[in-house]
Design a protein around this motif. Structure first.
Motif, PDB file in Angstrom:
ATOM      1  N   PRO A  70       0.880  -1.224   0.291  1.00  0.00           N
ATOM      2  CA  PRO A  70       0.028   0.072   0.049  1.00  0.00           C
ATOM      3  C   PRO A  70       0.696   1.240  -0.039  1.00  0.00           C
ATOM      4  CG  PRO A  70      -0.107  -0.827   2.071  1.00  0.00           C
ATOM      5  CD  PRO A  70       0.823  -1.883   1.254  1.00  0.00           C
ATOM      6  N   ASP A  71       1.996   1.116   0.364  1.00  0.00           N
ATOM      7  CA  ASP A  71       3.010   2.312   0.356  1.00  0.00           C
ATOM      8  C   ASP A  71       3.489   2.662  -1.058  1.00  0.00           C
ATOM      9  OD1 ASP A  71       2.493   2.349   3.120  1.00  0.00           O
ATOM     10  OD2 ASP A  71       4.376   1.009   3.411  1.00  0.00           O
ATOM     11  N   ARG A  76       2.543   0.752  -9.959  1.00  0.00           N
ATOM     12  CA  ARG A  76       4.001   0.012  -9.774  1.00  0.00           C
ATOM     13  C   ARG A  76       3.768  -0.912  -8.279  1.00  0.00           C
ATOM     14  NH1 ARG A  76       8.103   4.344  -9.310  1.00  0.00           N
ATOM     15  NH2 ARG A  76       6.528   5.724  -9.772  1.00  0.00           N
ATOM     16  N   ALA A  77       2.793  -0.889  -7.613  1.00  0.00           N
ATOM     17  CA  ALA A  77       2.993  -1.647  -6.395  1.00  0.00           C
ATOM     18  C   ALA A  77       3.161  -3.000  -6.470  1.00  0.00           C
ATOM     19  CB  ALA A  77       1.623  -1.409  -5.600  1.00  0.00           C
ATOM     20  N   ARG A  78       3.967  -3.413  -5.756  1.00  0.00           N
ATOM     21  CA  ARG A  78       4.331  -4.958  -6.275  1.00  0.00           C
ATOM     22  C   ARG A  78       3.849  -5.703  -5.123  1.00  0.00           C
ATOM     23  NH1 ARG A  78      10.568  -5.072  -7.738  1.00  0.00           N
ATOM     24  NH2 ARG A  78      10.254  -3.005  -6.945  1.00  0.00           N
ATOM     25  N   LYS A  79       3.795  -6.794  -5.122  1.00  0.00           N
ATOM     26  CA  LYS A  79       3.205  -7.868  -3.960  1.00  0.00           C
ATOM     27  C   LYS A  79       4.135  -8.033  -2.738  1.00  0.00           C
ATOM     28  CE  LYS A  79      -0.607 -10.496  -6.138  1.00  0.00           C
ATOM     29  NZ  LYS A  79      -1.139 -11.646  -6.271  1.00  0.00           N
ATOM     30  N   ARG A  80       3.771  -8.048  -1.636  1.00  0.00           N
ATOM     31  CA  ARG A  80       4.651  -8.280  -0.531  1.00  0.00           C
ATOM     32  C   ARG A  80       3.971  -9.158   0.478  1.00  0.00           C
ATOM     33  NH1 ARG A  80       5.481  -3.120   2.851  1.00  0.00           N
ATOM     34  NH2 ARG A  80       3.206  -2.963   3.768  1.00  0.00           N
ATOM     35  N   ASP A  81       4.585  -9.795   1.290  1.00  0.00           N
ATOM     36  CA  ASP A  81       4.115 -10.544   2.374  1.00  0.00           C
ATOM     37  C   ASP A  81       3.859  -9.859   3.669  1.00  0.00           C
ATOM     38  OD1 ASP A  81       3.446 -12.862   0.742  1.00  0.00           O
ATOM     39  OD2 ASP A  81       5.167 -13.885   1.435  1.00  0.00           O
ATOM     40  N   VAL A  82       2.804  -9.762   4.016  1.00  0.00           N
ATOM     41  CA  VAL A  82       2.276  -9.213   5.307  1.00  0.00           C
ATOM     42  C   VAL A  82       2.111 -10.284   6.439  1.00  0.00           C
ATOM     43  CG1 VAL A  82       1.038  -7.591   6.632  1.00  0.00           C
ATOM     44  CG2 VAL A  82       1.636  -7.080   4.136  1.00  0.00           C
TER      45      VAL A  82
END
Lengths: 359, 345
Positions: A70-71, A76-82
């Motif tokens: 979300p930042d 261009r947002a890429r997936k990341r693990d939360v």
């Protein structure tokens, strides 16, 4: 520790926590003195390991969601693990109610989901779950659902609004059962819990609050479970009513089963549970007997101690591990305990930056 | 009883408004009915008296209000007027045309409804997967495809190119009406019905997909899963029940869309239905026929929505039992749940 039992643990492949902490005492084979510490947790007097293992044991549980960052800018947002649950461990013994206490919205329900093996498609879940001494994988958990391990949800919103209550409680026959047999069992449960036979013909929206709670409990008990995971089963009830509503769970536990009670209400937990697991930032920071909440000195983790100080009989005092919360967090007497807990949790989340409380 | 009266009044007002708009639009239209119906060449060579005579026949000089009130008073007495263009009573023209149109629309409506529902549910169950992407892609492409263009495309491929279906009309050309078989009629209806339903599927499938995802993510499905039910059983036990309501609304609301689409499709396939007649009437200034068709189709769409409303009460116990208590009041059960749920967060 009894060496014979020690061996049995290893034979069954259960990793053993050798850190006995400062409070460790001698370990009786199947019954413990109150507040005995082993496997990283303290025992209550009712905690038993009849076959040398826990009824339900969760270790190194991690749940993370793959989501778009979300930042970052939208395109261009890429997936990341939360990571929402981080290296969590908890055990349920025979005959006890274990309360998982944490602030609202801190991910307690995810813990219930993970234990029940209910995962969102974008969730990654790792860790080990033993049920009655047998290590489970996703398939095993899915087979345990409804047979051995049952969920009691929060409200009637968890019932199909368009289906009659009786048919829903009965559920689907499995493994050679007949519909008639389930119907009889449902009728038996209804009479045991004081539900009139007309209730079976009602739709969920027609149930009163008390009826709804008993109906949901009957759903869980239909399949004779060993462990019930109760996710905030007493919503909106004041403490006295909630404690009374929990009597059915007490009876269930006393019959040699286990209850994992997930709640935000520390007062309720201290009144009805045998052990309390303090849930914070996606993990259990301390798993201890209710008796240890008698004094802050018997509590190990600073957050548990902060929780102790926030109890009404200790004056809602906030002495968080975080001094900021203590400095600015006195919001008067009108504060409910549930809120006090949230206030403490808020102290080190971004929204609690200024004041530790939301009042 | 009170409800019936309310609906009847609502229908009467709707029909009044629709007919008024039709008359207002026709009188504002720049089309000279005499020119439009006689043809350019004939009009030029026509004598002045003949023109005046025709103008009177078409009622060109009559003021708008007079014309509308004449039509309205006749309509109230059950006379829909005479179609000047078809030289027959409007009721008769509509009756013959409606048989064709309603068969076409009913077929398209059923195909798109059933196909759309199944595709929507399948896409939702496998959401994010390949099947879902294919179905979604298909729907997006079709939802953005003009109906008439697709009709032309079908004509080019299946009628002209492959020769599987006739190019137009509802019966074979040059065949006596008595000799036309049901098979002939079916052969002619397939292509236009297919065009209509293929476009209608997209809308229904996408809506059903969203609704199914809502159901699958609901608390009661989560609980059903926690009790050991698997996805297909959950869909059968809880999904169909809860999807029935939105599906019904969607299906009955789509009647108006199918109606709109049929005007274009009938035009492309020269299919002699209501839509086709409406276009002819509009272009020829045949206001009685146009108003008749508009009122008829408005009544059908209204009936569709009314059916959905009635079926709601049959399917949804919350509405069924509420009616017994008090009309329009909040169901007590819902209020109770809301109050209870509110206390937790």
């Amino acid at each position: 520790m009894d060496s014979r039992e020690h061996e049995r643990f290893h034979a069954e492949g259960i990793p053993h926590d050798h850190d006995h902490g400062d409070g460790a005492r001698e370990h009786a084979s199947s019954r413990h003195a109150d507040a005995q510490h082993h496997h990283g947790h303290d025992h209550a007097c009712v905690s038993r390991h009849p076959h040398g293992h826990h009824l339900l044991q969760v270790e190194n549980l991690c749940v993370s969601f793959s989501m778009y960052d979300p930042d970052e800018p939208f395109f261009r947002a890429r997936k990341r693990d939360v990571k929402v649950i981080d290296n969590l461990g908890i055990s349920v013994h025979e005959g006890e109610i274990v309360a998982v206490v944490g602030a609202s919205g801190s991910g307690k329900t995810l813990l219930a989901d993970a234990v029940m093996g209910l995962f969102e498609p974008n969730a990654t879940v790792t860790g080990t779950v033993w049920f009655d001494g047998v290590q489970q994988d996703a398939l095993g958990l899915s087979e345990l659902r409804g047979r051995g391990l049952s969920l009691v949800p929060q409200s009637v919103a968890h019932l199909d609004p368009l289906m009659k209550v009786g048919a829903q409680v009965e559920g689907l026959p499995r493994g050679g059962e007949t519909r008639q047999a389930r119907r009889r069992r449902r009728e038996e449960l209804f009479s045991r819990y004081g539900l009139a036979s007309e209730v079976a013909e009602m739709y969920p929206h027609e149930l009163s609050g008390g009826m709804a709670r008993r109906v949901l409990l009957c759903c869980a008990l239909m399949d004779s479970p060993r462990v019930i995971v109760a996710d905030e089963p007493t919503p909106g009830l004041d403490l006295e009513l909630a404690v009374r509503a929990m009597e059915d769970f007490r009876a269930f536990a006393d019959a040699g089963n286990g209850v994992l009670l997930i709640t935000h209400d520390i007062e309720l937990a201290l009144r009805v549970a045998d052990r309390v697991a303090v849930f914070k930032d996606g993990t259990v920071v301390e798993e201890t007997a209710v008796a240890n909440f008698a004094s802050p000195d018997t509590l190990r983790h600073p957050f548990s101690r902060a929780l102790w100080h926030a109890l009404p009989e200790h004056g809602f005092e906030v002495v968080g591990e975080n001094e900021v919360a203590g400095a600015e967090g006195s919001c008067g007497e009108g504060l409910l305990v549930g809120d006090a807990l949230e206030g403490i949790a808020g102290a080190d989340t971004p929204c609690g930056e200024g004041a530790g409380f939301t009042c | 009883m009170k409800t019936t009266l309310k609906y009847a009044l609502r229908l009467a007002l709707l029909l009044l408004a629709v007919s008024f708009v039709v008359f207002a639009l026709v009188s504002a239209s720049p089309i000279d009915p005499v020119q439009a119906n006689v043809g350019q060449a004939a009009y030029v060579t026509m004598s002045e008296e003949k023109r005046a005579q025709l103008a009177e026949y078409w009622g060109a000089g009559v003021p708008f209000w007079e014309r509308y009130l004449n039509w309205l008073s006749a309509f109230v007495q059950g006379d829909m007027g005479t179609s000047l263009r078809f030289n027959a009573p409007v009721a008769e023209v509509i009756a013959t045309r409606a048989v064709n149109s309603l068969a076409l629309m009913a077929l398209a409506w059923l195909i798109s409804g059933v196909l759309g529902f199944v595709m929507g549910v399948v896409a939702a169950v496998f959401r994010g997967g390949l099947i879902d992407r294919l179905i979604k892609g298909y729907c997006f492409v079709l939802a953005s495809t003009p109906t008439f263009w697709l009709g032309l495309l079908f004509l080019m491929v299946f009628a002209v190119g492959l020769g599987w279906f006739p190019v137009g009309f509802s019966v074979p050309l040059g065949k006596a009406a008595a000799d036309v078989t049901l098979l002939d009629a079916a052969h002619h209806i397939i292509l236009p019905a297919l065009t209509l339903s293929v476009v209608g599927v997209a809308n229904i499938a996408l809506h059903t997909r969203e609704k199914t995802i809502d159901v699958l993510e609901s608390d009661y499905v989560r609980f059903a899963r926690a009790r050991g039910e698997d996805t297909w059983r959950i869909l059968r036990r809880h999904g169909l029940r809860n999807l029935a309501l939105p599906a019904l609304t969607l299906q009955f609301a789509s009647i108006s869309e199918i109606f709109g689409g049929s005007v274009l499709v009938e035009q492309v396939f020269s299919y002699p239905g209501l839509g086709n007649a409406a276009v002819t009437a509009g272009l020829g200034g045949d206001v009685a026929l146009l108003a008749g068709i508009a009122v008829f189709s408005a009544a059908i769409v209204f009936a569709g929505n009314l059916t959905a409303n009635i079926l709601y009460g049959v399917v949804d116990p919350r509405m069924r039992r509420r009616r017994g208590v008090a009309e329009g009041s909040l169901p007590e059960g819902e209020g109770r749940c809301a109050a209870e749920g509110g206390g937790t967060r």
